[in-house]
Design a protein around this motif. Sequence first.
Motif: not given
Length: 535
Positions: A333, A439, A443
Amino acid sequence: MEPRPGRARQLGGGCRRPGPLHDAHGRVRVLGSASRAAVRSAGGHAAAAVRRQARRLPATPRCHADRVLAKDFSVDLRHCRLLGLAGSVVLAAGGETAGALPVRELPSLASGRAALGLVGVYFGVVLLVAAWALLGRVLRGPEPPGPRSLLVVLAVWATPLLLAPPLFSRDVYSYLAQGAMVDAHLDVYTHGPAILGGPLADEVAPVWRRTATPYGPVFLAVASALSGLTRGEVPAGLFGMRVVALLGVALMAASLPKLARHSGADPAAALWLGALNPLVLLHLVAGAHNDAIMLGLLGAGLVAALGRWPVLGAVLVTLAALVKAPAVLGLAAVVALQARAGRGLVRATVTTGAAALAATLGVTAAAGTGYGWIGALRTPVSPQNWSPTSVLGRATGALLRDLGSDLAPFALPAWHALGLAVTAVAVLVIWLRRPRPSPVYALGLSLATVAVLGPAVRPWYALWGLFLIAAAAPSASVRHRMAAVTGALALAVLPSGGPPDGEQLALAVSGGMLGLVVLWQAHRTSGTPVLGRAA
């Protein structure tokens, strides 16, 4: 506190002025010829977007919508705060006789005190879950509370649990024993707490007394420092571990609004799902699990990576991974956030990798524990773990034994290996699918996949992914599903942390049913809704 726009305003505006796609009566406005021409010149995608927006904003006069919603929300923030506080107080009181107490203080399971405590714990859990669900309804009301008000609620609900005995797990005793082992220069990656001996080792659950630890040097350094400060005294050590966990929860709560704003989500809704979640209170605060430190550092690292400090973000995420290994996925990330900021994928990868390597080498050298935690990641899980791969492995092994096959001992490792392989493929799909998720959300989904398909599943493992999904959920329906999972897992473990028997299950169900009866009676008496669809 300055009231935020209510849900009715989000549906198309307030009582004073119509929304951008509605006329003065709340009906969807017909675009004029000039507007239609502008939309056509922008292309079919723009026109489709306008039509979708118009469908999302129903032709309902705003004043009427506000009146309807206000009628449904007779409960306010104060009711939620008091109901949750009552649940926490009863929960902490019940834990005095039914919690994960030191072995010398454990009452007999057949004693009236233990039975009453178990009933009280589940009564308190139901009240706490109901208060959380009500708070979700308040967030959908005409004047939802802001993040600061929610942080006050979190502090109020958590306070009674600070002085309660450990609840729902005995892992905190393992933490203390591992810290004492590091302090005594014993290798925690080779030996279990049994080699330590003494009363502290006796507090560790029998299944873990001869098991090496899979935790990284950051956590072991914290546990060792705490062992030195408390001189091996169990009560002081328990309180110290809870304070450390509370610091992790504070980092989680501080990072959630910033991550939510970056992801275009409501910061208050993110705090409600990611920090005021009953699993946070039950397992990170009351249970003092080191997952709180991992998630707090992970959240802080992502916030740093959002700004001008990507190297600091990589270092903080690495520290989180050196508490518990799953957080290493956060480095992906960090790279993705830098790439989105225009720093270039290759440059972001090299910078993040160098920062992570330097942090790992420096912290490991300072802690003096070595790299044995990498091999200790293969530490066996408890025999009765109910992860999907473990359940399938045990069932396959039993079937092979009944058939007289010599392959029975290999069934469980084979299913665990298959689970890890499926996890790797699923994580790749999450990150590479189109359209690409944010991101932070990717994640969260990745950590949730690791928690579900890994060789071991615990209720607090759900927080790995839920914490970040709360900050970046693309729709309310995702939050609703996560809230339903929370409600189920909050009731999944006994407060003693041990395996249940029939009598304990009956007492737990009785406590939960008693809580529901009290809530229903309160609803009938006052007309206040006690459960319902959350934020």
